[in-house]
Write an enzyme that holds these catalytic residues in place. Structure first.
Site, PDB file in Angstrom:
ATOM      1  N   SER A 179      -8.561   2.227   8.240  1.00 56.33           N
ATOM      2  CA  SER A 179      -8.939   2.236   6.908  1.00 56.33           C
ATOM      3  C   SER A 179      -8.248   1.408   5.943  1.00 56.33           C
ATOM      4  O   SER A 179      -8.790   0.653   5.266  1.00 56.33           O
ATOM      5  CB  SER A 179      -9.206   3.515   6.574  1.00 56.33           C
ATOM      6  OG  SER A 179      -9.637   3.593   5.115  1.00 56.33           O
ATOM      7  N   ASP A 228     -15.888   0.834   5.395  1.00 57.93           N
ATOM      8  CA  ASP A 228     -14.872   1.876   5.342  1.00 57.93           C
ATOM      9  C   ASP A 228     -15.408   2.548   4.098  1.00 57.93           C
ATOM     10  O   ASP A 228     -15.095   3.951   4.230  1.00 57.93           O
ATOM     11  CB  ASP A 228     -13.470   1.188   4.764  1.00 57.93           C
ATOM     12  CG  ASP A 228     -12.546   2.170   4.468  1.00 57.93           C
ATOM     13  OD1 ASP A 228     -12.273   2.816   5.448  1.00 57.93           O
ATOM     14  OD2 ASP A 228     -12.037   2.112   3.448  1.00 57.93           O
ATOM     15  N   ARG A 262     -16.054  10.885   6.498  1.00 58.13           N
ATOM     16  CA  ARG A 262     -14.884  11.529   7.322  1.00 58.13           C
ATOM     17  C   ARG A 262     -14.459  12.718   5.823  1.00 58.13           C
ATOM     18  O   ARG A 262     -14.001  13.785   6.276  1.00 58.13           O
ATOM     19  CB  ARG A 262     -13.656  10.692   7.108  1.00 58.13           C
ATOM     20  CG  ARG A 262     -13.897   9.627   8.301  1.00 58.13           C
ATOM     21  CD  ARG A 262     -12.774   8.386   8.068  1.00 58.13           C
ATOM     22  NE  ARG A 262     -11.564   8.897   8.202  1.00 58.13           N
ATOM     23  CZ  ARG A 262     -10.537   8.240   7.780  1.00 58.13           C
ATOM     24  NH1 ARG A 262     -10.610   7.184   7.258  1.00 58.13           N
ATOM     25  NH2 ARG A 262      -9.298   8.676   7.911  1.00 58.13           N
ATOM     26  N   HIS A 305       0.782  -1.211  -0.152  1.00 60.01           N
ATOM     27  CA  HIS A 305      -0.039  -0.160   0.109  1.00 60.01           C
ATOM     28  C   HIS A 305       0.899   1.133   0.102  1.00 60.01           C
ATOM     29  O   HIS A 305       1.874   1.286   0.750  1.00 60.01           O
ATOM     30  CB  HIS A 305      -0.927   0.148   1.085  1.00 60.01           C
ATOM     31  CG  HIS A 305      -1.695   1.236   1.379  1.00 60.01           C
ATOM     32  ND1 HIS A 305      -2.825   1.417   0.835  1.00 60.01           N
ATOM     33  CD2 HIS A 305      -1.566   2.527   2.073  1.00 60.01           C
ATOM     34  CE1 HIS A 305      -3.403   2.568   1.141  1.00 60.01           C
ATOM     35  NE2 HIS A 305      -2.353   3.353   1.664  1.00 60.01           N
ATOM     36  N   LYS A 362      -8.631  -2.972   4.644  1.00 61.25           N
ATOM     37  CA  LYS A 362      -9.063  -3.342   3.253  1.00 61.25           C
ATOM     38  C   LYS A 362      -7.915  -4.447   2.886  1.00 61.25           C
ATOM     39  O   LYS A 362      -8.198  -5.223   2.164  1.00 61.25           O
ATOM     40  CB  LYS A 362      -8.653  -2.236   2.307  1.00 61.25           C
ATOM     41  CG  LYS A 362      -9.996  -1.204   2.521  1.00 61.25           C
ATOM     42  CD  LYS A 362      -9.861   0.002   1.640  1.00 61.25           C
ATOM     43  CE  LYS A 362      -9.058   1.077   2.487  1.00 61.25           C
ATOM     44  NZ  LYS A 362      -9.226   2.329   1.965  1.00 61.25           N
TER      45      LYS A 362
HETATM   46  N1  URA Z   1      -5.996   5.835   2.610  1.00 53.75           N
HETATM   47  C1  URA Z   1      -6.966   5.087   2.944  1.00 53.75           C
HETATM   48  O1  URA Z   1      -7.302   3.875   2.436  1.00 53.75           O
HETATM   49  N2  URA Z   1      -7.831   5.325   3.965  1.00 53.75           N
HETATM   50  C2  URA Z   1      -7.746   6.779   4.710  1.00 53.75           C
HETATM   51  O2  URA Z   1      -8.559   6.780   5.731  1.00 53.75           O
HETATM   52  C3  URA Z   1      -6.722   7.344   4.314  1.00 53.75           C
HETATM   53  C4  URA Z   1      -5.860   7.142   3.223  1.00 53.75           C
END
Ligand code: URA
Ligand code: CA
Length: 429
Positions: free
Chosen positions: A185, A163, A170, A84, A189
């Site tokens: 978050s 999410d 958010r 990521h 994932k």
């Molecule tokens: N990337 C994400 O997947 N979630 C967040 O809250 C911020 C950046």
């Protein structure tokens, strides 16, 4: 419905108390099911952003979010790795390391995102190759990783729906910048996507989400600790995003850059340093012995195995080798030049990212920018700072993203730190 328990939980969080696991699960399950509306959850997110979150709260929120949707599982008994990046400009690393790591024998199941704000999205870069698709669906994604060892796909609607809902809320309520909410978050994932091990690349600087090194480092530690709590091996790099990472900035032209990198035609040194650092950590968390990592990675590149794997990925996702060979930057070229003598002291990564996005929107995926003069490069008036591909480019606007001054700034490290799970015990916070 009587939601007195929820009101009391919000009051407790407002006053700085930590909520217990059961309360987090109840809130997220209720929100995902539509039984709890946006108002209390927005208040909760704001309380988290201001008060912070205890490690156990971040874990409980992550677990609750994972449970809101499907969880992928890979067969074969090998650790599947995901990677990521917190988002950057000219960050072509994913297109390079996914096939490279797979060619070293560690399977990679990469769930990626689209361009967001000034930052590029891996899906847009890959889809620029004619025919290539990224909406694979869960079953095809798993099957492709099991057959060719790698896939790059969009996250399906059924992974972590809580999410998606929470992130939108958010975004509307000024509560995106909260280390705990961001970590939950991201990690939810990756866990739902079936990752057995994860490498996080947290960007720091003016072109990133996290502007300061201290914030980026805190997020890196939180991510690694959170993943460890779920039994996932991980590393988090903190890397510089004060200037664009690779030379190419756009979407399709970054796919061209990745192809040329893997084929050995052209390897930008900054991109190479970042890609090697990320690949190293992916192989480490994927279980490769430390001494074997470098020779294996070099061999995969030099033998052409990494490029071959990229071509297989392109074919498996709907493209052809001929299409991969044929991609090229937009033929309309212009140059952005220095107005005075001096040294490049800064490149506004966010501005470069915005200009490249506008260009691809106007002139197609193979329009974009190529950075020629890096921070620290001495220039004379009229020297090329960047090449622009696409008839809509404004070389003057591109030149304005470069600052030319009299003294070279102190050099910055590209990889500031690497937080490894093995080091967790020695970290105080
Ligand atoms: N990337 C994400 O997947 N979630 C967040 O809250 C911020 C950046
Ligand atoms: Ca990215």
């Amino acid at each position: 419905m009587n939601q007195g328990w929820l009101r009391r939980a919000l009051a407790a969080k407002r006053d700085g108390d930590a909520l217990d696991d059961g309360t987090w699960h109840r809130i997220i399950a209720g929100y995902a099911a539509g039984e709890i509306d946006d108002a209390p959850v927005a208040a909760l997110a704001m309380a988290c952003a201001i008060r912070g979150m205890a490690p156990d709260e971040i874990s409980a929120l992550t677990d609750a979010m994972v449970r809101s949707g499907d969880v992928l599982r890979f067969g074969g008994g090998r650790t599947v790795v995901d990677k990521h990046s917190s988002g950057g400009v000219g960050d072509t690393v994913s297109l390079i390391v996914v096939p490279l790591v797979a060619a070293c024998g560690v399977p990679v199941a990469k769930l990626s995102g689209r361009a967001l704000g000034h930052t590029g999205g891996t899906l847009d870069k890959l889809e620029a190759i004619p025919g290539v698709r990224t909406d694979l669906g869960n079953d095809a994604f798993v099957a492709q990783v099991e057959s060719i060892g790698c896939a790059i796909a969009a996250q399906s609607e059924r992974l972590v729906p809580a999410d998606k809902k929470l992130y939108k809320l958010r975004d509307r309520t000024g509560t995106v910048p909260s280390t705990g909410l961001i970590a939950a978050s991201i990690v939810s994932k990756k866990i739902a996507g079936g990752a057995g091990a994860i490498v996080f690349d947290v960007k720091a600087g003016s072109g990133a989400f996290m502007r300061t090194l201290a914030d980026a480092t805190a997020l890196a530690r939180t991510l690694v600790r959170l993943a460890a709590g779920f039994g996932r091996r991980s590393s988090a790099l903190v890397s510089d995003m004060e200037e664009p990472l690779g030379a190419a900035v756009g979407s399709g032209i970054e796919a061209v850059e990745a192809r040329d990198f893997l084929r050995g035609d052209d390897r930008d040194p900054r991109l190479a340093e970042a890609a090697f650092a990320v690949a190293h950590e992916m192989l480490r968390v994927g279980g490769v012995d430390e001494r074997e990592i470098e020779p294996r990675a070099l061999d995969a590149l030099q033998s052409g195995a990494a490029y071959e794997r990229f071509a297989q990925l392109v074919e498996a996702q709907g493209g052809t080798r001929a299409a991969l060979d044929a991609i090229a930057p937009h033929p309309h070229r212009a140059t952005a030049v220095a107005a005075s003598d001096g040294v490049v002291t800064a490149i506004d990564a966010a501005a470069i990212g915005e200009l490249a996005r506008d260009l691809t929107a106007a002139d197609g995926p193979f329009a974009g920018l190529r950075i020629v003069a890096r921070v620290g490069t001495p220039v004379r008036a009229g020297d090329v700072l960047a090449e622009c591909a696409g008839p809509s480019a404004s070389p003057q606007a591109v030149a304005r993203a470069f600052t030319v001054g009299t003294h070279a700034p102190p050099p910055r490290k590209l990889i500031e730190t690497v937080v490894r799970d093995a080091d967790l015990a020695t970290l105080v916070n």
